[in-house]
Write a protein that holds these residues in place. Structure first.
Motif, PDB file in Angstrom:
ATOM      1  N   GLN A  38      30.437  -2.469 -23.175  1.00  0.00           N
ATOM      2  CA  GLN A  38      29.332  -1.536 -22.871  1.00  0.00           C
ATOM      3  C   GLN A  38      29.232  -1.334 -21.358  1.00  0.00           C
ATOM      4  O   GLN A  38      29.087  -0.218 -20.878  1.00  0.00           O
ATOM      5  CB  GLN A  38      28.012  -2.065 -23.455  1.00  0.00           C
ATOM      6  N   HIS A  39      29.275  -2.439 -20.617  1.00  0.00           N
ATOM      7  CA  HIS A  39      29.409  -2.349 -19.161  1.00  0.00           C
ATOM      8  C   HIS A  39      30.833  -2.727 -18.809  1.00  0.00           C
ATOM      9  O   HIS A  39      31.360  -3.716 -19.317  1.00  0.00           O
ATOM     10  CB  HIS A  39      28.408  -3.264 -18.450  1.00  0.00           C
ATOM     11  N   TYR A  40      31.434  -1.942 -17.941  1.00  0.00           N
ATOM     12  CA  TYR A  40      32.870  -2.080 -17.702  1.00  0.00           C
ATOM     13  C   TYR A  40      33.235  -2.068 -16.219  1.00  0.00           C
ATOM     14  O   TYR A  40      34.297  -2.488 -15.832  1.00  0.00           O
ATOM     15  CB  TYR A  40      33.627  -0.948 -18.431  1.00  0.00           C
ATOM     16  N   ASP A  41      32.315  -1.561 -15.346  1.00  0.00           N
ATOM     17  CA  ASP A  41      32.627  -1.579 -13.911  1.00  0.00           C
ATOM     18  C   ASP A  41      32.788  -3.022 -13.453  1.00  0.00           C
ATOM     19  O   ASP A  41      32.089  -3.907 -13.955  1.00  0.00           O
ATOM     20  CB  ASP A  41      31.488  -0.952 -13.093  1.00  0.00           C
ATOM     21  N   ASN A  98      22.329  -2.290 -26.541  1.00  0.00           N
ATOM     22  CA  ASN A  98      22.951  -1.655 -27.710  1.00  0.00           C
ATOM     23  C   ASN A  98      23.984  -2.567 -28.366  1.00  0.00           C
ATOM     24  O   ASN A  98      24.140  -2.558 -29.592  1.00  0.00           O
ATOM     25  CB  ASN A  98      23.583  -0.317 -27.306  1.00  0.00           C
ATOM     26  N   GLU A 130      15.371  -0.377 -25.882  1.00  0.00           N
ATOM     27  CA  GLU A 130      15.495  -1.841 -26.015  1.00  0.00           C
ATOM     28  C   GLU A 130      14.505  -2.397 -27.042  1.00  0.00           C
ATOM     29  O   GLU A 130      14.797  -3.380 -27.709  1.00  0.00           O
ATOM     30  CB  GLU A 130      15.253  -2.531 -24.657  1.00  0.00           C
ATOM     31  N   HIS A 205      16.486   0.836 -13.254  1.00  0.00           N
ATOM     32  CA  HIS A 205      17.468   1.515 -14.111  1.00  0.00           C
ATOM     33  C   HIS A 205      16.882   2.018 -15.428  1.00  0.00           C
ATOM     34  O   HIS A 205      17.582   2.661 -16.200  1.00  0.00           O
ATOM     35  CB  HIS A 205      18.633   0.581 -14.418  1.00  0.00           C
ATOM     36  N   HIS A 237      21.908   0.715  -9.614  1.00  0.00           N
ATOM     37  CA  HIS A 237      22.550   0.668 -10.939  1.00  0.00           C
ATOM     38  C   HIS A 237      23.343   1.972 -11.147  1.00  0.00           C
ATOM     39  O   HIS A 237      22.897   3.036 -10.713  1.00  0.00           O
ATOM     40  CB  HIS A 237      21.427   0.529 -11.972  1.00  0.00           C
ATOM     41  N   ARG A 239      23.672   3.956 -13.600  1.00  0.00           N
ATOM     42  CA  ARG A 239      22.873   5.005 -14.244  1.00  0.00           C
ATOM     43  C   ARG A 239      21.965   5.698 -13.218  1.00  0.00           C
ATOM     44  O   ARG A 239      21.850   6.928 -13.178  1.00  0.00           O
ATOM     45  CB  ARG A 239      22.005   4.340 -15.331  1.00  0.00           C
ATOM     46  N   LYS A 242      23.924   7.854 -10.764  1.00  0.00           N
ATOM     47  CA  LYS A 242      24.333   9.101 -11.416  1.00  0.00           C
ATOM     48  C   LYS A 242      23.184  10.120 -11.399  1.00  0.00           C
ATOM     49  O   LYS A 242      23.377  11.288 -11.082  1.00  0.00           O
ATOM     50  CB  LYS A 242      24.701   8.764 -12.861  1.00  0.00           C
TER      51      LYS A 242
HETATM   52  C1  UD1 Z   1      21.756  -1.241 -20.419  1.00  0.00           C
HETATM   53  C2  UD1 Z   1      20.739  -1.722 -21.446  1.00  0.00           C
HETATM   54  C3  UD1 Z   1      19.484  -2.205 -20.740  1.00  0.00           C
HETATM   55  C4  UD1 Z   1      19.822  -3.248 -19.689  1.00  0.00           C
HETATM   56  C5  UD1 Z   1      20.819  -2.641 -18.725  1.00  0.00           C
HETATM   57  C6  UD1 Z   1      21.204  -3.616 -17.635  1.00  0.00           C
HETATM   58  C7  UD1 Z   1      20.783  -0.569 -23.618  1.00  0.00           C
HETATM   59  C8  UD1 Z   1      20.101   0.404 -24.470  1.00  0.00           C
HETATM   60  N1  UD1 Z   1      20.342  -0.653 -22.352  1.00  0.00           N
HETATM   61  O1  UD1 Z   1      21.213  -0.083 -19.803  1.00  0.00           O
HETATM   62  O2  UD1 Z   1      18.627  -2.789 -21.689  1.00  0.00           O
HETATM   63  O3  UD1 Z   1      18.650  -3.628 -19.004  1.00  0.00           O
HETATM   64  O4  UD1 Z   1      21.989  -2.259 -19.461  1.00  0.00           O
HETATM   65  O5  UD1 Z   1      22.100  -3.059 -16.751  1.00  0.00           O
HETATM   66  O6  UD1 Z   1      21.688  -1.229 -24.061  1.00  0.00           O
HETATM   67  N2  UD1 Z   1      27.667   2.876 -16.361  1.00  0.00           N
HETATM   68  C9  UD1 Z   1      28.692   2.775 -15.470  1.00  0.00           C
HETATM   69  N3  UD1 Z   1      29.385   1.588 -15.421  1.00  0.00           N
HETATM   70  C10 UD1 Z   1      29.091   0.539 -16.212  1.00  0.00           C
HETATM   71  C11 UD1 Z   1      28.047   0.670 -17.138  1.00  0.00           C
HETATM   72  C12 UD1 Z   1      27.332   1.839 -17.200  1.00  0.00           C
HETATM   73  O7  UD1 Z   1      28.992   3.694 -14.728  1.00  0.00           O
HETATM   74  O8  UD1 Z   1      29.768  -0.494 -16.100  1.00  0.00           O
HETATM   75  C13 UD1 Z   1      26.887   4.141 -16.401  1.00  0.00           C
HETATM   76  C14 UD1 Z   1      27.398   5.113 -17.413  1.00  0.00           C
HETATM   77  O9  UD1 Z   1      27.359   6.344 -16.859  1.00  0.00           O
HETATM   78  C15 UD1 Z   1      26.398   5.009 -18.540  1.00  0.00           C
HETATM   79  C16 UD1 Z   1      25.116   4.626 -17.815  1.00  0.00           C
HETATM   80  O10 UD1 Z   1      25.530   3.853 -16.702  1.00  0.00           O
HETATM   81  O11 UD1 Z   1      26.297   6.209 -19.233  1.00  0.00           O
HETATM   82  C17 UD1 Z   1      24.174   3.817 -18.676  1.00  0.00           C
HETATM   83  O12 UD1 Z   1      24.844   2.660 -19.223  1.00  0.00           O
HETATM   84  P1  UD1 Z   1      24.367   2.015 -20.612  1.00  0.00           P
HETATM   85  O13 UD1 Z   1      25.141   0.811 -20.919  1.00  0.00           O
HETATM   86  O14 UD1 Z   1      24.331   3.092 -21.636  1.00  0.00           O
HETATM   87  O15 UD1 Z   1      22.851   1.630 -20.361  1.00  0.00           O
HETATM   88  P2  UD1 Z   1      22.161   0.979 -19.091  1.00  0.00           P
HETATM   89  O16 UD1 Z   1      21.305   1.995 -18.460  1.00  0.00           O
HETATM   90  O17 UD1 Z   1      23.148   0.268 -18.219  1.00  0.00           O
END
Ligand code: UD1
Length: 368
Positions: A38-41, A98, A130, A205, A237, A239, A242
């Motif tokens: 889900q997080h990859y950076d 998620n 969440e 975020h 963050h 997000r 962006k």
């Molecule tokens: C997620 C969690 C949130 C948590 C947060 C911590 C859900 C619903 N939300 O939110 O509860 O507090 O992580 O960070 O699961 N992105 C990147 N690189 C990454 C990850 C994300 O660029 O490594 C960008 C992407 O554009 C993505 C956006 O961040 O669309 C949001 O990422 P996502 O994992 O969907 O939700 P978070 O806002 O990070």
């Protein structure tokens, strides 16, 4: 006993690390870590594995970003294959992201028992994704490990059987206590030139704060009003970055003289700047708990919290996005008036031990 623990997003890594540490000392438990991607950076994921001394994940699903439905569905499809292949006795999910809900749903449909670490927390605000993740995960879980008394009460009110609920404390605090000393050796404060001065740390975020231009403008007003107190360190963050770019606001943020905009920061460096901050402004769940533990004043830019103990007995105050209220609170803090926090029960660095003990008692009663 074969156990699969799931990590996906940044706040998961410091919760699974202490569980892995306890499991890895046990001969009769095979503990696998599945990373959904889900997080990859690098600075949202890999740096945490390094800082927390976690091994490479056993399985990496690489699902990446997407809408909630896309992300959740992709995780379920990939995680189902892992479960069919590995046939674990138990799946452990942590927190409320998620990845948490996707993997608990997949496991429970395959009749694999699910343990939820950080169960029972409720903001009672279903506009937060969440909160939906928490409610669904708890409804499906067989073992519910609560961090604070309010979590136990919420679960009982929802009809969860008492035999499934365990008040164990907070695994995130286990990690914090373990790495506190090491974090003191971080050089990050030197690089921001804040070693000898008072500063505010900010993290934001939540969709409700960063997904619309108006809220980001309110936050800009807050920064303009509080920069007189000193530097504001703001690791952005992905997000949030962006959105700031989309709404063409990054240049206005950059013009706030004392605002230091930086990329997300690793676990040890972040712990170092949080520990010595005069004050933290945040909308994160985890940071509300960590600041209460560290006795650092925290202003939460949300209307509600799923962790009431941080407000009732900790250092946290809820302020929403009310500019005047936030600015007054920041002034109070710099003037030296802030409530003293008290630690909730069981926030003692031993939550993971309690969790593993309860699970071993249940799965291998002869070994406990
Ligand atoms: C997620 C969690 C949130 C948590 C947060 C911590 C859900 C619903 N939300 O939110 O509860 O507090 O992580 O960070 O699961 N992105 C990147 N690189 C990454 C990850 C994300 O660029 O490594 C960008 C992407 O554009 C993505 C956006 O961040 O669309 C949001 O990422 P996502 O994992 O969907 O939700 P978070 O806002 O990070």
């Amino acid at each position: 006993m074969k156990v699969v623990s799931v990590v996906g997003a940044r706040p998961n890594f410091m919760k699974v690390a202490p569980l892995h540490r306890v499991f890895s000392k046990m001969q009769n438990v095979h503990h696998l870590i599945v990373h959904t991607g889900q997080h990859y950076d690098k600075n949202m994921s890999k740096v945490f594995f390094d800082d927390l001394e976690l091994p490479e994940p056993d399985v990496y699903l690489g699902v990446g970003s997407g809408t909630h439905a896309e992300q959740t569905a992709r995780i379920m499809m990939e995680f189902e294959k892992v479960l069919l292949n590995e046939k674990p006795d138990l799946v452990i999910v942590v927190g409320d992201v998620n990845s948490t809900v996707a993997c608990s749903l997949t496991a429970s449909k395959l009749r694999v028992p699910v343990a939820h670490v950080e169960a029972g927390l409720r903001s009672f605000d279903r506009t937060m994704p969440e909160e939906i993740n928490r409610v669904v995960t708890d409804a499906l879980s067989d073992y519910l490990f609560a961090t604070e008394e309010a979590g136990v009460t919420n679960l009982k009110n929802e009809g969860v059987g008492e035999e499934k609920i365990f008040l164990v404390g907070d695994v995130m605090i286990d990690s914090l206590m373990l790495y506190q000393e090491k974090a003191k050796r971080s050089e990050i404060k030197k690089s921001f030139d804040i070693s000898a001065c008072e500063y505010t740390l900010v993290t934001l975020h939540r969709a409700s704060n960063v997904d619309n231009r108006e809220s980001l403008l309110v936050i800009l007003d807050i920064f303009r009003a509080i920069e007189k107190h000193g530097k504001i360190i703001f690791p952005i963050h992905p997000r949030t970055r962006k959105r700031l770019e989309e709404f063409d606001l990054l240049s206005q943020y950059s013009m706030v003289k004392n605002l230091v905009l930086t990329n997300p920061i690793g676990y040890l460096d972040f712990l170092s700047i949080m520990t010595d901050a005069k004050l933290v402004l945040t909308d994160s769940g985890g940071i509300q708990a960590e600041t209460t533990f560290l006795n650092v004043p925290c202003v939460t830019l949300r209307e509600n919290t799923e962790q009431p103990c941080t407000v009732e007995s900790g250092t946290n105050v809820l302020a929403g996005l009310a500019v005047e209220k936030v600015v007054d609170l920041v002034s109070d803090c710099y003037a030296g008036t802030w409530k003293k926090g008290k630690l909730p029960e069981f926030w003692d660095g031993k939550a993971a031990e309690r969790i593993v003990k309860a699970l071993v008692n249940s799965f291998m009663p002869n070994d406990s």
